[in-house]
Enzyme design. Structure first.
Site, PDB file in Angstrom:
ATOM      1  CG  ASP A 197      -1.767   1.200   1.313  1.00 53.12           C
ATOM      2  OD1 ASP A 197      -2.238   1.516   0.362  1.00 53.12           O
ATOM      3  OD2 ASP A 197      -1.771   1.746   2.639  1.00 53.12           O
ATOM      4  CG  ASP A 245      -1.509   7.539   0.714  1.00 56.01           C
ATOM      5  OD1 ASP A 245      -0.655   8.768   0.668  1.00 56.01           O
ATOM      6  OD2 ASP A 245      -2.428   7.291  -0.270  1.00 56.01           O
ATOM      7  CG  ASP A 288      -1.894   2.255   6.724  1.00 57.54           C
ATOM      8  OD1 ASP A 288      -2.136   1.932   5.372  1.00 57.54           O
ATOM      9  OD2 ASP A 288      -1.696   3.380   7.330  1.00 57.54           O
TER      10      ASP A 288
END
Length: 217
Positions: free
Chosen positions: A13, A15, A170
């Site tokens: 991922d 961000d 996250d």
């Protein structure tokens, strides 16, 4: 230290995993809300963590008295967010070294809910565009995270089965997407946010992840 199952590719991922853009996205969201009279709060920012742009903007629209059309709000938000996110991006600890180190050994991709026009500029600013074998954004698939489409597409572009791809995530929606795609998933800790379901383990940041994945050749 856990022992990871075998894998043939890695998908990140962006961000909150590679890029420290949380404050920038938060500022853009706050500015949009303030334009439309929506009170801003940290709790509201946490609710949008990992969501696609249309989903986040749709959440804000529900709180707006005027309720503009969603496509109009998305366009307005992207106009606010693009310069803020692109200009303020910084790599998170260990991100650059880990991506470059892994790219010397196997295919590496980024799969993000961020629109491609912003995602590309972020990756260039981080110096991470060149070593990547594939980049997949939310506007290139039928459904964004938490649907599995982005990770299925990334694995396909890398030429591996999803079960042979190790994903770093996250957010709950991102982890759910990767797990639903059948990938192996490592969580990256997000301070103040709930633990991620379905992940093999969670690391504080990508410096610590290097000890798991950058074993000697």
């Amino acid at each position: 230290m856990i022992a990871l199952p075998p894998y043939d590719a890695v998908i990140f991922d962006c961000d909150g995993v590679l890029a420290d853009t949380d404050d920038a996205w938060g500022l853009a969201e706050r500015l949009l809300c303030e334009r439309h009279g929506v009170p801003w709060s940290v709790e509201l920012r946490h609710r949008t963590h990992g969501m696609s742009i249309p989903a986040s903007v749709g959440l804000f629209a529900e709180l707006m008295a005027d309720r503009p059309p969603l496509d109009q709000l998305v366009e307005e938000f992207l106009a606010i967010a693009e310069p803020i996110v692109s200009d303020g991006v910084r790599p998170l600890p260990g991100a650059v070294d880990l991506v470059h180190g892994l790219a010397e050994r196997m295919p590496v991709a980024v799969a993000s809910n961020t629109p491609r026009v912003i995602l590309d500029s972020v990756l260039v600013a981080l110096g991470l565009a060149a070593p990547l074998s594939a980049i997949v954004s939310a506007d290139e698939v039928a459904q964004p995270k938490p649907a599995p489409d982005i990770y299925l597409e990334a694995a396909d572009r890398l030429g591996v089965a999803p079960s042979a791809a190790l994903v770093f995530e996250d957010s709950p929606s991102g982890a759910a997407a990767a797990v639903a795609a059948g990938c192996l998933v490592l969580g990256v800790a997000a301070v103040g946010r709930p633990p991620l379901a379905g992940v093999l383990s969670t690391v504080p940041d990508l410096r610590h992840a290097g000890t798991l994945v950058l074993t000697p050749l």
